[in-house]
Design a protein around this motif. Structure first.
Motif, PDB file in Angstrom:
ATOM      1  N   ASP A 220      74.308  85.640 -18.845  1.00  0.00           N
ATOM      2  CA  ASP A 220      74.368  84.769 -19.995  1.00  0.00           C
ATOM      3  C   ASP A 220      74.861  83.908 -19.056  1.00  0.00           C
TER       4      ASP A 220
ATOM      5  N   ASN B 215      73.777  79.934 -18.358  1.00  0.00           N
ATOM      6  CA  ASN B 215      72.859  78.985 -19.149  1.00  0.00           C
ATOM      7  C   ASN B 215      72.707  78.100 -18.239  1.00  0.00           C
ATOM      8  N   TYR B 216      71.737  77.590 -17.434  1.00  0.00           N
ATOM      9  CA  TYR B 216      71.834  76.475 -15.845  1.00  0.00           C
ATOM     10  C   TYR B 216      71.301  75.219 -16.482  1.00  0.00           C
ATOM     11  N   ASN B 217      70.517  75.135 -18.014  1.00  0.00           N
ATOM     12  CA  ASN B 217      70.146  74.526 -18.789  1.00  0.00           C
ATOM     13  C   ASN B 217      72.107  73.438 -19.455  1.00  0.00           C
ATOM     14  N   ALA B 218      73.029  74.551 -19.685  1.00  0.00           N
ATOM     15  CA  ALA B 218      73.998  74.281 -20.339  1.00  0.00           C
ATOM     16  C   ALA B 218      73.946  72.673 -19.373  1.00  0.00           C
TER      17      ALA B 218
ATOM     18  N   GLU C 265      79.927  73.548 -18.734  1.00  0.00           N
ATOM     19  CA  GLU C 265      79.912  74.651 -19.204  1.00  0.00           C
ATOM     20  C   GLU C 265      79.704  75.576 -17.946  1.00  0.00           C
ATOM     21  N   GLY C 266      78.800  75.466 -17.696  1.00  0.00           N
ATOM     22  CA  GLY C 266      78.717  76.585 -16.828  1.00  0.00           C
ATOM     23  C   GLY C 266      79.485  76.879 -15.535  1.00  0.00           C
TER      24      GLY C 266
ATOM     25  N   ARG D 146      82.123  79.235 -16.655  1.00  0.00           N
ATOM     26  CA  ARG D 146      81.500  80.649 -17.017  1.00  0.00           C
ATOM     27  C   ARG D 146      82.089  81.014 -15.697  1.00  0.00           C
TER      28      ARG D 146
ATOM     29  N   SER E  87      73.460  68.345 -15.468  1.00  0.00           N
ATOM     30  CA  SER E  87      73.064  69.791 -15.972  1.00  0.00           C
ATOM     31  C   SER E  87      73.660  71.011 -15.142  1.00  0.00           C
TER      32      SER E  87
ATOM     33  N   HIS F 224      71.969  73.326 -14.005  1.00  0.00           N
ATOM     34  CA  HIS F 224      70.941  73.402 -12.993  1.00  0.00           C
ATOM     35  C   HIS F 224      70.594  72.819 -11.564  1.00  0.00           C
TER      36      HIS F 224
END
Length: 331
Positions: free
Chosen positions: A9, A11-14, A18-19, A22, A177, A179
């Motif tokens: 889970d 999310n590379y667009n977050a 946030e990434g 995680r 992001s 990513h």
């Protein structure tokens, strides 16, 4: 080399914060969950796997340092470094004993006897290192470190996000992001590796070659971390970098052995001038013969690994590794 677990889970667009949060929490738990295996000294891979996990965690911390309030994590970082050092001492002894066992099996009986004494020395050192490791990864201490790490990470993110809107650097990082941060980190890591590659043209500069090995390791970890964002197309680059890391790692191990054996021979030479008792002469000569035999081996092995690293880098230049990586990152 130990493979890291995939992070579910992710999310590379977050946002990058946030990434990164995680990733760091997952990597921390991945490391701590290897504690039991590391304390099972019947299998030396347990210590190795936990050590690699600690390296991945610390590498990720370095990757994302500019996106957090760094000083909030200083205490946790220091404790993680202490933990990693304790793991490293045991792992280094494990590898040394394993290498000496293998070499002793190929040596003449006289030399093998001297190598056997060196193995016994390393085993005694390993027992001391293992005792330190048991204390370093005490269950309660690890749980307390996790609680501290989680709290410090949350605080570091909150304070970084509170940067005033007119702070251009803050505005930029908050809008990045995960990513896009990955692309920038990979490019930055590669440029640093390329800068350090000049050490390959100075074959006797052990410290610079060691620095290049460390940077290759960090680039590999970053490529593996973000591989899924590029449909795993980065894994082939990670494999190439892993080869460089291995060659430079083996070279560094040889440098450590060469230095240690040189010191050992110097001490043995000094003792020889004191004319040892006849009963000790044979033992002394066996130890000296073993040290010289091992020194010859590690000098040859160092040359082989250096040549391999130089040839691999030259191959990257011919195939334009940098342009291929940049092209892939733009897709």
């Amino acid at each position: 080399m130990a493979k890291a677990k995939d992070i579910p889970d992710l999310n590379y667009n977050a946002s990058v914060q946030e990434g990164a949060q995680r990733v760091l929490l997952f990597r921390f738990d991945e490391m701590i969950n290897l504690r039991e295996a590391a304390l099972d000294f019947s299998d030396i891979e347990g210590v190795h796997n936990m050590r690699v996990a600690s390296r991945r965690l610390r590498s990720a911390l370095a990757d994302f340092a500019s996106y957090f309030r760094r000083r909030e994590l200083n205490s946790s970082r220091k404790k993680l470094k202490t933990l990693a050092s304790a793991l490293g001492e045991v792992r280094d002894a494990d590898v040394a004993i394993q290498a000496l066992d293998k070499l002793a099996s190929r040596a003449d009986a006289d030399v093998a006897e001297g190598v056997g004494r060196l193995i016994d020395e390393r085993k005694r050192e390993r027992e001391d290192a293992r005792a330190k490791l048991v204390k370093a990864i005490d269950r309660d201490d690890c749980q307390n470190l996790r609680a501290e790490f989680v709290m410090s990470l949350e605080k570091a993110i909150a304070k970084r996000n509170s940067v005033q809107e007119n702070d251009l650097r803050g505005a930029h990082t908050n809008g990045t992001s995960f990513h896009d941060a990955g692309r920038g980190l990979i490019e930055e890591r590669y440029l640093q590796l390329r800068k350090l590659s000049a050490s390959l043209f100075r074959p006797h500069d052990s410290e610079a070659l060691h620095d290049m090995r460390i940077e290759a390791k960090r680039l590999r970890y970053t490529l593996e971390l973000f591989a899924a964002a590029w449909n795993d197309s980065l894994l082939s680059f990670a494999d190439e970098v892993s080869q460089m890391q291995t060659l430079l790692g083996e070279l560094h191990d040889c440098d450590v052995w060469i230095d240690a054996l040189g010191t050992r021979l110097k001490k043995q030479h000094a003792r020889s001038e004191r004319q040892p008792d006849n009963g000790l002469i044979n033992r002394w000569q066996q130890n000296r013969n073993a040290s010289i035999w091992l020194l010859q081996h590690f000098v040859r092995a160092r040359t082989k690994n250096y040549q391999g690293a130089l040839a691999l880098w030259h191959e990257w230049e011919k195939l334009d590794f940098k342009n291929s990586l940049t092209t892939q990152l733009c897709q």
